[in-house]
Design a protein around this motif. Structure first.
Motif, PDB file in Angstrom:
ATOM      1  N   GLU A  38       0.827  -1.203   0.000  1.00 46.63           N
ATOM      2  CA  GLU A  38       0.000   0.000   0.000  1.00 46.63           C
ATOM      3  C   GLU A  38       0.869   1.265   0.000  1.00 46.63           C
ATOM      4  OE1 GLU A  38      -3.403   1.789   2.846  1.00 46.63           O
ATOM      5  OE2 GLU A  38      -3.516  -0.363   2.427  1.00 46.63           O
ATOM      6  N   LYS A  39       1.930   1.271   0.776  1.00 44.67           N
ATOM      7  CA  LYS A  39       2.836   2.421   0.842  1.00 44.67           C
ATOM      8  C   LYS A  39       3.543   2.627  -0.499  1.00 44.67           C
ATOM      9  CE  LYS A  39       5.158   5.593   3.179  1.00 44.67           C
ATOM     10  NZ  LYS A  39       4.550   6.804   3.633  1.00 44.67           N
ATOM     11  N   ILE A  40       3.972   1.532  -1.113  1.00 43.15           N
ATOM     12  CA  ILE A  40       4.641   1.626  -2.413  1.00 43.15           C
ATOM     13  C   ILE A  40       3.679   2.176  -3.454  1.00 43.15           C
ATOM     14  CG2 ILE A  40       5.646   0.278  -4.316  1.00 43.15           C
ATOM     15  CD1 ILE A  40       6.826  -1.575  -2.133  1.00 43.15           C
ATOM     16  N   GLN A  41       2.440   1.686  -3.450  1.00 47.56           N
ATOM     17  CA  GLN A  41       1.443   2.191  -4.390  1.00 47.56           C
ATOM     18  C   GLN A  41       1.183   3.675  -4.173  1.00 47.56           C
ATOM     19  OE1 GLN A  41       0.028   0.808  -7.106  1.00 47.56           O
ATOM     20  NE2 GLN A  41       1.435  -0.864  -6.724  1.00 47.56           N
ATOM     21  N   ASP A  42       1.137   4.076  -2.905  1.00 56.21           N
ATOM     22  CA  ASP A  42       0.903   5.478  -2.579  1.00 56.21           C
ATOM     23  C   ASP A  42       2.052   6.349  -3.085  1.00 56.21           C
ATOM     24  OD1 ASP A  42      -0.512   7.647  -1.237  1.00 56.21           O
ATOM     25  OD2 ASP A  42       1.145   7.595   0.211  1.00 56.21           O
ATOM     26  N   GLN A  43       3.296   5.881  -2.913  1.00 58.31           N
ATOM     27  CA  GLN A  43       4.456   6.670  -3.305  1.00 58.31           C
ATOM     28  C   GLN A  43       4.760   6.598  -4.800  1.00 58.31           C
ATOM     29  OE1 GLN A  43       7.581   5.124  -0.789  1.00 58.31           O
ATOM     30  NE2 GLN A  43       7.174   6.643   0.804  1.00 58.31           N
ATOM     31  N   CYS A  44       4.503   5.455  -5.419  1.00 59.33           N
ATOM     32  CA  CYS A  44       4.947   5.243  -6.799  1.00 59.33           C
ATOM     33  C   CYS A  44       3.806   5.063  -7.791  1.00 59.33           C
ATOM     34  CB  CYS A  44       5.857   4.017  -6.867  1.00 59.33           C
ATOM     35  SG  CYS A  44       7.268   4.116  -5.765  1.00 59.33           S
ATOM     36  N   GLY A  45       2.580   5.036  -7.330  1.00 58.22           N
ATOM     37  CA  GLY A  45       1.457   4.722  -8.216  1.00 58.22           C
ATOM     38  C   GLY A  45       0.818   5.924  -8.884  1.00 58.22           C
ATOM     39  N   THR A  46       1.331   7.126  -8.607  1.00 58.44           N
ATOM     40  CA  THR A  46       0.763   8.327  -9.216  1.00 58.44           C
ATOM     41  C   THR A  46       1.868   9.176  -9.813  1.00 58.44           C
ATOM     42  OG1 THR A  46       0.887   9.565  -7.144  1.00 58.44           O
ATOM     43  CG2 THR A  46      -1.182   8.421  -7.609  1.00 58.44           C
ATOM     44  N   MET A  47       1.447  10.112 -10.657  1.00 63.63           N
ATOM     45  CA  MET A  47       2.404  10.988 -11.313  1.00 63.63           C
ATOM     46  C   MET A  47       1.835  12.401 -11.372  1.00 63.63           C
ATOM     47  SD  MET A  47       3.794  10.626 -15.173  1.00 63.63           S
ATOM     48  CE  MET A  47       5.520  10.226 -15.104  1.00 63.63           C
ATOM     49  N   ARG A  48       2.647  13.389 -11.055  1.00 65.06           N
ATOM     50  CA  ARG A  48       2.236  14.782 -11.165  1.00 65.06           C
ATOM     51  C   ARG A  48       2.478  15.235 -12.598  1.00 65.06           C
ATOM     52  NH1 ARG A  48       0.811  17.892  -6.477  1.00 65.06           N
ATOM     53  NH2 ARG A  48       0.450  19.261  -8.231  1.00 65.06           N
ATOM     54  N   MET A  49       1.510  15.916 -13.173  1.00 64.19           N
ATOM     55  CA  MET A  49       1.620  16.412 -14.539  1.00 64.19           C
ATOM     56  C   MET A  49       1.662  17.942 -14.492  1.00 64.19           C
ATOM     57  SD  MET A  49       1.346  13.584 -16.432  1.00 64.19           S
ATOM     58  CE  MET A  49       0.668  13.915 -18.019  1.00 64.19           C
ATOM     59  N   LEU A  50       2.309  18.543 -15.466  1.00 69.80           N
ATOM     60  CA  LEU A  50       2.342  19.998 -15.545  1.00 69.80           C
ATOM     61  C   LEU A  50       0.927  20.534 -15.746  1.00 69.80           C
ATOM     62  CD1 LEU A  50       5.458  20.520 -17.839  1.00 69.80           C
ATOM     63  CD2 LEU A  50       5.325  20.835 -15.374  1.00 69.80           C
ATOM     64  N   ASP A  51       0.621  21.623 -15.129  1.00 66.57           N
ATOM     65  CA  ASP A  51      -0.665  22.317 -15.265  1.00 66.57           C
ATOM     66  C   ASP A  51      -1.856  21.510 -14.778  1.00 66.57           C
ATOM     67  OD1 ASP A  51       0.706  24.441 -16.367  1.00 66.57           O
ATOM     68  OD2 ASP A  51       0.401  23.765 -18.423  1.00 66.57           O
ATOM     69  N   ILE A  52      -1.625  20.411 -14.045  1.00 66.66           N
ATOM     70  CA  ILE A  52      -2.726  19.641 -13.474  1.00 66.66           C
ATOM     71  C   ILE A  52      -2.480  19.575 -11.976  1.00 66.66           C
ATOM     72  CG2 ILE A  52      -3.908  17.416 -13.388  1.00 66.66           C
ATOM     73  CD1 ILE A  52      -3.076  16.968 -16.281  1.00 66.66           C
ATOM     74  N   ALA A  53      -3.430  20.084 -11.202  1.00 66.78           N
ATOM     75  CA  ALA A  53      -3.244  20.170  -9.757  1.00 66.78           C
ATOM     76  C   ALA A  53      -3.251  18.806  -9.087  1.00 66.78           C
ATOM     77  CB  ALA A  53      -4.334  21.056  -9.149  1.00 66.78           C
ATOM     78  N   LYS A  54      -4.055  17.890  -9.590  1.00 67.67           N
ATOM     79  CA  LYS A  54      -4.217  16.585  -8.958  1.00 67.67           C
ATOM     80  C   LYS A  54      -3.295  15.551  -9.602  1.00 67.67           C
ATOM     81  CE  LYS A  54      -7.830  13.294  -7.814  1.00 67.67           C
ATOM     82  NZ  LYS A  54      -9.214  12.895  -8.031  1.00 67.67           N
ATOM     83  N   SER A  55      -2.719  14.674  -8.776  1.00 62.93           N
ATOM     84  CA  SER A  55      -1.900  13.576  -9.300  1.00 62.93           C
ATOM     85  C   SER A  55      -2.770  12.606 -10.078  1.00 62.93           C
ATOM     86  CB  SER A  55      -1.212  12.833  -8.156  1.00 62.93           C
ATOM     87  OG  SER A  55      -0.292  13.668  -7.515  1.00 62.93           O
ATOM     88  N   ILE A  56      -2.179  11.960 -11.067  1.00 62.95           N
ATOM     89  CA  ILE A  56      -2.896  11.010 -11.909  1.00 62.95           C
ATOM     90  C   ILE A  56      -2.331   9.620 -11.648  1.00 62.95           C
ATOM     91  CG2 ILE A  56      -3.416  10.350 -14.288  1.00 62.95           C
ATOM     92  CD1 ILE A  56      -3.063  13.291 -15.044  1.00 62.95           C
ATOM     93  N   LYS A  57      -3.217   8.636 -11.525  1.00 63.80           N
ATOM     94  CA  LYS A  57      -2.771   7.253 -11.339  1.00 63.80           C
ATOM     95  C   LYS A  57      -2.057   6.777 -12.597  1.00 63.80           C
ATOM     96  CE  LYS A  57      -6.384   5.718  -8.191  1.00 63.80           C
ATOM     97  NZ  LYS A  57      -7.490   4.781  -8.011  1.00 63.80           N
ATOM     98  N   LEU A  58      -0.966   6.039 -12.410  1.00 67.28           N
ATOM     99  CA  LEU A  58      -0.221   5.527 -13.555  1.00 67.28           C
ATOM    100  C   LEU A  58      -1.067   4.588 -14.400  1.00 67.28           C
ATOM    101  CD1 LEU A  58       3.316   4.897 -12.052  1.00 67.28           C
ATOM    102  CD2 LEU A  58       2.551   6.797 -13.455  1.00 67.28           C
ATOM    103  N   THR A  59      -1.964   3.860 -13.759  1.00 64.62           N
ATOM    104  CA  THR A  59      -2.822   2.941 -14.521  1.00 64.62           C
ATOM    105  C   THR A  59      -3.769   3.702 -15.447  1.00 64.62           C
ATOM    106  OG1 THR A  59      -4.381   2.881 -12.673  1.00 64.62           O
ATOM    107  CG2 THR A  59      -2.749   1.106 -12.795  1.00 64.62           C
TER     108      THR A  59
END
Length: 138
Positions: free
Chosen positions: A81-102
């Motif tokens: 769960e911790k790994i998914q929380d740390q590595c499962g999302t990505m910040r994109m330019l001009d988008i405030a919310k992180s996006i899931k890699l899936t």
């Protein structure tokens, strides 16, 4: 090093990314050496730390590669769960919310032969191939 490839595959990362992270682990624990020497030192260190958390009798704790796999599975289950929380999302330019890699990556269907780049001989063409073409270009 086949074990490294298997771990990278299981973590869904490239072999190079796994080796980079492993180098960071070696630095974190001040482990020096090359190849199997480093791996053995890390294994012993992790074994000692694991025994502190979950004491086992020395008779039941066998430091074989099979037990390393079991240890990795246990740690993975505890830290998933911790790994998914740390590595499962990505910040994109001009988008405030992180996006899931899936949500970003998709499966790719790779064709062995690209149908539009196949050469055909005139006898191989269907007999009604030209019908309707004159209608479309008028």
């Amino acid at each position: 090093m086949a074990g490294c490839q298997a771990i990278a595959l299981e973590l869904h990362i490239s072999d190079g990314a796994f080796r980079t992270r492993l180098s960071g682990i070696y630095r974190k624990f001040s482990i020096s050496g090359n190849g199997p020497v480093k791996s053995n030192r890390l294994f012993r260190l992790l074994t000692q730390e694991y025994q502190k958390v979950s004491p086992l009798s020395s008779q039941s704790f066998n430091t074989s590669v099979a037990n390393l796999d079991v240890l990795v599975q246990k740690v993975r289950q505890q830290r998933h769960e911790k790994i998914q929380d740390q590595c499962g999302t990505m910040r994109m330019l001009d988008i405030a919310k992180s996006i899931k890699l899936t949500d970003i990556y998709t499966d790719v269907n790779i064709l062995e032969n690209i149908p539009s780049q196949q050469w055909r001989e005139i006898p191989d063409l269907p007999s009604n191939f030209g019908e309707g073409i004159e209608q479309e270009f008028r």
